[in-house]
Design a protein around this motif. Sequence first.
Motif, PDB file in Angstrom:
ATOM      1  N   GLY A  78       0.813  -1.211   0.000  1.00 54.00           N
ATOM      2  CA  GLY A  78       0.000   0.000   0.000  1.00 54.00           C
ATOM      3  C   GLY A  78       0.844   1.258   0.000  1.00 54.00           C
ATOM      4  N   SER A  79       1.899   1.293   0.822  1.00 56.46           N
ATOM      5  CA  SER A  79       2.737   2.485   0.912  1.00 56.46           C
ATOM      6  C   SER A  79       3.576   2.678  -0.338  1.00 56.46           C
ATOM      7  N   THR A  80       4.085   1.594  -0.919  1.00 52.13           N
ATOM      8  CA  THR A  80       4.931   1.719  -2.107  1.00 52.13           C
ATOM      9  C   THR A  80       4.135   2.197  -3.314  1.00 52.13           C
ATOM     10  N   TYR A  81       2.944   1.669  -3.491  1.00 55.03           N
ATOM     11  CA  TYR A  81       2.110   2.070  -4.625  1.00 55.03           C
ATOM     12  C   TYR A  81       1.699   3.542  -4.539  1.00 55.03           C
ATOM     13  N   ALA A  82       1.662   4.098  -3.339  1.00 52.00           N
ATOM     14  CA  ALA A  82       1.231   5.487  -3.168  1.00 52.00           C
ATOM     15  C   ALA A  82       2.325   6.492  -3.509  1.00 52.00           C
ATOM     16  N   LEU A  83       3.526   6.016  -3.748  1.00 53.94           N
ATOM     17  CA  LEU A  83       4.648   6.895  -4.048  1.00 53.94           C
ATOM     18  C   LEU A  83       4.801   7.122  -5.541  1.00 53.94           C
ATOM     19  N   ALA A  84       5.494   8.190  -5.893  1.00 54.07           N
ATOM     20  CA  ALA A  84       5.881   8.405  -7.278  1.00 54.07           C
ATOM     21  C   ALA A  84       7.090   7.528  -7.586  1.00 54.07           C
ATOM     22  N   THR A  85       7.265   7.169  -8.850  1.00 52.74           N
ATOM     23  CA  THR A  85       8.365   6.282  -9.235  1.00 52.74           C
ATOM     24  C   THR A  85       9.717   6.842  -8.836  1.00 52.74           C
ATOM     25  N   GLU A  86       9.854   8.168  -8.911  1.00 55.73           N
ATOM     26  CA  GLU A  86      11.142   8.775  -8.598  1.00 55.73           C
ATOM     27  C   GLU A  86      11.373   8.956  -7.106  1.00 55.73           C
ATOM     28  N   ASP A  87      10.368   8.721  -6.281  1.00 53.25           N
ATOM     29  CA  ASP A  87      10.549   8.823  -4.838  1.00 53.25           C
ATOM     30  C   ASP A  87      11.510   7.743  -4.338  1.00 53.25           C
ATOM     31  N   THR A  88      12.210   8.069  -3.285  1.00 52.27           N
ATOM     32  CA  THR A  88      13.211   7.153  -2.734  1.00 52.27           C
ATOM     33  C   THR A  88      12.651   6.414  -1.524  1.00 52.27           C
ATOM     34  N   ILE A  89      12.947   5.116  -1.461  1.00 54.39           N
ATOM     35  CA  ILE A  89      12.551   4.288  -0.326  1.00 54.39           C
ATOM     36  C   ILE A  89      13.802   3.837   0.413  1.00 54.39           C
ATOM     37  N   SER A  90      13.800   4.026   1.721  1.00 50.16           N
ATOM     38  CA  SER A  90      14.851   3.493   2.573  1.00 50.16           C
ATOM     39  C   SER A  90      14.179   2.514   3.526  1.00 50.16           C
ATOM     40  N   TYR A  91      14.683   1.291   3.608  1.00 41.78           N
ATOM     41  CA  TYR A  91      13.993   0.295   4.429  1.00 41.78           C
ATOM     42  C   TYR A  91      14.936  -0.393   5.387  1.00 41.78           C
ATOM     43  N   GLN A  92      14.356  -1.085   6.358  1.00 40.37           N
ATOM     44  CA  GLN A  92      15.141  -1.746   7.388  1.00 40.37           C
ATOM     45  C   GLN A  92      15.671  -3.079   6.852  1.00 40.37           C
ATOM     46  N   TYR A  93      14.920  -4.150   7.008  1.00 39.58           N
ATOM     47  CA  TYR A  93      15.340  -5.448   6.478  1.00 39.58           C
ATOM     48  C   TYR A  93      14.151  -6.387   6.275  1.00 39.58           C
ATOM     49  N   ARG A  94      12.949  -5.960   6.695  1.00 37.03           N
ATOM     50  CA  ARG A  94      11.778  -6.829   6.601  1.00 37.03           C
ATOM     51  C   ARG A  94      10.848  -6.417   5.456  1.00 37.03           C
ATOM     52  N   ALA A 147      18.770  16.720   0.958  1.00 43.33           N
ATOM     53  CA  ALA A 147      19.469  16.992  -0.301  1.00 43.33           C
ATOM     54  C   ALA A 147      18.471  17.254  -1.426  1.00 43.33           C
ATOM     55  N   ALA A 148      17.385  16.486  -1.455  1.00 47.35           N
ATOM     56  CA  ALA A 148      16.360  16.694  -2.478  1.00 47.35           C
ATOM     57  C   ALA A 148      15.748  18.083  -2.349  1.00 47.35           C
ATOM     58  N   LYS A 149      15.508  18.511  -1.127  1.00 45.28           N
ATOM     59  CA  LYS A 149      14.953  19.847  -0.898  1.00 45.28           C
ATOM     60  C   LYS A 149      15.930  20.922  -1.368  1.00 45.28           C
ATOM     61  N   LEU A 150      17.216  20.754  -1.058  1.00 46.78           N
ATOM     62  CA  LEU A 150      18.217  21.729  -1.461  1.00 46.78           C
ATOM     63  C   LEU A 150      18.363  21.793  -2.983  1.00 46.78           C
ATOM     64  N   ARG A 151      18.173  20.654  -3.639  1.00 43.38           N
ATOM     65  CA  ARG A 151      18.231  20.637  -5.107  1.00 43.38           C
ATOM     66  C   ARG A 151      17.000  21.258  -5.738  1.00 43.38           C
ATOM     67  N   GLY A 152      15.913  21.311  -4.951  1.00 41.40           N
ATOM     68  CA  GLY A 152      14.686  21.891  -5.469  1.00 41.40           C
ATOM     69  C   GLY A 152      13.856  20.940  -6.294  1.00 41.40           C
ATOM     70  N   ASP A 153      14.096  19.618  -6.164  1.00 45.05           N
ATOM     71  CA  ASP A 153      13.264  18.680  -6.921  1.00 45.05           C
ATOM     72  C   ASP A 153      12.073  18.240  -6.073  1.00 45.05           C
ATOM     73  N   ASP A 154      11.184  17.469  -6.669  1.00 45.60           N
ATOM     74  CA  ASP A 154       9.942  17.067  -5.992  1.00 45.60           C
ATOM     75  C   ASP A 154      10.030  15.688  -5.362  1.00 45.60           C
ATOM     76  N   ARG A 155      11.219  15.134  -5.310  1.00 45.65           N
ATOM     77  CA  ARG A 155      11.369  13.774  -4.784  1.00 45.65           C
ATOM     78  C   ARG A 155      11.103  13.741  -3.287  1.00 45.65           C
ATOM     79  N   VAL A 156      10.348  12.726  -2.868  1.00 46.11           N
ATOM     80  CA  VAL A 156      10.067  12.489  -1.452  1.00 46.11           C
ATOM     81  C   VAL A 156      10.768  11.203  -1.035  1.00 46.11           C
ATOM     82  N   THR A 157      11.233  11.157   0.189  1.00 45.98           N
ATOM     83  CA  THR A 157      11.840   9.946   0.738  1.00 45.98           C
ATOM     84  C   THR A 157      10.893   9.335   1.758  1.00 45.98           C
TER      85      THR A 157
END
Length: 370
Positions: A78-94, A147-157
């Motif tokens: 559910g959470s992954t599908y709600a993101l834009a393709t260019e958004d970055t995902i950081s995950y733990q291990y599960r 860093a994304a904010k400083l670059r001024g792009d729309d990417r969300v992490t």
Amino acid sequence: MIRNVLDREPDDRVSVLDSDGTVVAPELVPNLDDETLVSMYEDMRLCRRFDERIISLQRQGRVGTYASLAGQEGAQIGSTYALATEDTISYQYREHGTVLSRGFPWEYLLYWMGHEVGNAVLPDDNVLPLNISIGGHLPHAVGYAWAAKLRGDDRVTLVHFGEGSTSEGDFHEAANFAGVYDVPIVFFCNNNQWAISTPREQQTASETFAEKARAYGFDGIQVDGMDPLATYVVTEAVRSRAANPLDGEPRPTMIEAVQYRFGAHTTADDPTVYRDDAEVEHWKERDPIRRFEAYLRGQGLLDDERIDAMESAIDETLQEAINRAESYEGDPDDIFEDTYANPTERLVEQRAFLGDLRATYGDEALLEEN
């Protein structure tokens, strides 16, 4: 829609589907086309089957220690599908579902077989390498978002972590920096009720994990993590605000996805020591796959024939990935590549020693000896 989702207290849990798949909040049902809904369901089934196969391989000695995801498919997909393709995902291990639903590179299996190359391919799908240390990736995710904010792009992490991570100093540092610098990040807390063998009630005196966000100057929201539609609509709303905040609104948000880990913490754990079967069965009544399937059947999007076809395709995909991974021949010298950016003197000596052994006896002889 955003206001309907976000204008609530941290203990006002968002749900769209009841445990039997009945819609309980029609105003929150996301506007998803039929193809996307079925794709989400298929990816959830892929997650569950992946889990079963990898645990089986681990028991056979063909894969190393593995962290099971069963029960948490709704939150991950559910959470992954709600993101834009260019958004970055950081995950733990599960959160294997984040990898599987973003293309499932077969090399991912190599990581669990001991090859670091399985981690190296993940950034191609905007997924940061897997993190084993509890909460250690949280400050890095905030830095990436900053860093994304400083670059001024729309990417969300979006950063996944278990509720046990909120007991770590890394969580405090990450959340504090996110609030101070107002970075476009979504903290996604997977509250599966147990931090290994420590129950949720022994981990915090807070009523919810979501409410912890207030101390850092941004909002927290609690969602039924075993409801993929609820997880989708909440993540979509906070993702939108992170990318395009209204005047005076903070970019960060913390989502607490309430769910349950059906299996062991890892394949090295025995959950029967610290929890009873009645508790597990209670949560299995909320199985995210079963309830989502009931909803889709009610919408006329699924039937037995289509599910059978999905299962056959999933088994074929997994078997092909396993075959490719098991045919991979790694170089023993690779174990030295990612230990330090600049090798220590001791590491250089060890590498040379291994090189001498290989030159003298050959790899096959060394394997037989061990």
